[in-house]
Design a protein around this motif. Structure first.
Motif, PDB file in Angstrom:
ATOM      1  N   SER A  95      94.339  21.121 114.021  1.00 49.03           N
ATOM      2  CA  SER A  95      93.382  22.095 114.547  1.00 49.03           C
ATOM      3  C   SER A  95      93.191  21.921 116.047  1.00 49.03           C
ATOM      4  O   SER A  95      93.418  20.835 116.599  1.00 49.03           O
ATOM      5  CB  SER A  95      92.031  21.932 113.848  1.00 49.03           C
ATOM      6  N   CYS A 121      89.657  13.170 100.454  1.00 46.13           N
ATOM      7  CA  CYS A 121      88.976  14.264 101.166  1.00 46.13           C
ATOM      8  C   CYS A 121      87.627  13.764 101.678  1.00 46.13           C
ATOM      9  O   CYS A 121      86.636  13.743 100.956  1.00 46.13           O
ATOM     10  CB  CYS A 121      88.786  15.462 100.238  1.00 46.13           C
ATOM     11  N   GLU A 179      90.845  18.944 110.926  1.00 42.34           N
ATOM     12  CA  GLU A 179      92.212  18.902 110.405  1.00 42.34           C
ATOM     13  C   GLU A 179      93.117  18.540 111.582  1.00 42.34           C
ATOM     14  O   GLU A 179      92.926  19.023 112.697  1.00 42.34           O
ATOM     15  CB  GLU A 179      92.578  20.267 109.818  1.00 42.34           C
ATOM     16  N   HIS A 213      88.829  12.611 110.510  1.00 42.46           N
ATOM     17  CA  HIS A 213      89.837  13.468 109.895  1.00 42.46           C
ATOM     18  C   HIS A 213      89.333  13.980 108.541  1.00 42.46           C
ATOM     19  O   HIS A 213      88.691  13.250 107.787  1.00 42.46           O
ATOM     20  CB  HIS A 213      91.137  12.695 109.686  1.00 42.46           C
ATOM     21  N   GLU A 214      89.648  15.227 108.257  1.00 34.71           N
ATOM     22  CA  GLU A 214      89.203  15.828 106.993  1.00 34.71           C
ATOM     23  C   GLU A 214      89.744  15.055 105.794  1.00 34.71           C
ATOM     24  O   GLU A 214      89.040  14.824 104.812  1.00 34.71           O
ATOM     25  CB  GLU A 214      89.654  17.286 106.928  1.00 34.71           C
ATOM     26  N   THR A 215      90.995  14.664 105.871  1.00 35.52           N
ATOM     27  CA  THR A 215      91.608  13.863 104.809  1.00 35.52           C
ATOM     28  C   THR A 215      92.286  12.642 105.434  1.00 35.52           C
ATOM     29  O   THR A 215      92.690  12.673 106.602  1.00 35.52           O
ATOM     30  CB  THR A 215      92.653  14.662 104.013  1.00 35.52           C
TER      31      THR A 215
END
Length: 223
Positions: free
Chosen positions: A90, A140, A87, A126-128
């Protein structure tokens, strides 16, 4: 098991005929917490997704209705590993951003750390974010459970594992042709399942390659 998905039956046939996957440069970016792109480059890789067969009917796959599932033992022996999804706010993402910025400053980073930082970037996503396959701005990526094969420089004729985005996009065909002599090979014993779209295609695979019909399944996922 890990699955390589593909969009056309002819592509599936080619993979089975050669018992190998072609490397291709893929453009990947890492941005900071404000959305500013810190690293945008093309890296040679082959992508897979980790799923159980029973999970597939509940999944949406954006990369085609064909696939080859291989055993994890095969993957681990070849240095294929799972992607680290971060994220953007993070500590892991901020840490990688700091390393990438330091890498861009030739005066502050020892030469021996430049390649390891890029190797970390090649396995981080990246997560999203924006998915160019379905033009989803907030896709996602974590749902894909991606594993990657990223070759060493030695495995691709001592070529770099990172190419400038603009330079690559100006001559994609040339760069990808340079990777053709360096496929990722497998044997029939490494195959867990093969996924095709119709019963007629399944019968054709059995006839052409002499495959065990129990290993060939009709794709059940959404696309």
């Amino acid at each position: 098991m890990i699955i390589h998905f593909t969009k056309k039956f002819e592509f599936l046939n080619s993979i089975l005929d050669s018992k190998s996957f072609r490397l291709k440069y893929c453009c990947e970016y890492i941005g900071d917490e404000k959305g500013k792109i810190v690293s945008n480059a093309a890296h040679p890789m082959i992508s897979f997704s980790e799923f159980n067969d029973n999970d597939l009917e509940h999944k949406t796959i954006t990369y085609g209705r064909y696939g080859i599932a291989l055993k994890k033992d095969w993957a681990r022996k070849r240095g294929i590993g799972p992607v680290l999804y971060v994220e953007k706010n993070s500590p892991a993402a901020k840490g990688l951003v700091s390393l990438l910025r330091a890498r861009q400053n030739l005066d502050t980073l020892p030469d021996e750390l430049r390649l390891p930082i890029m190797q970390m970037k090649c396995f981080t996503k990246h997560e999203t974010g924006y998915n160019s396959s379905n033009r989803d701005e907030n896709f996602c990526f974590k749902s894909e459970n991606e594993w990657r094969f990223v070759p060493s420089k030695k495995q691709i004729g001592n070529r770099p594992i990172s190419e400038n985005y603009s330079t690559y996009k100006a001559n994609e065909q040339k760069y990808n042709e340079l990777l053709l002599p360096h496929p990722l090979r497998f044997s029939e014993e490494d195959i867990e399942y093969i996924y095709t779209n119709t019963l007629a295609e399944k019968e054709e695979l059995i006839s052409t390659f002499g495959l065990d019909g129990r290993k060939i399944k009709i794709s059940s996922w959404k696309s």
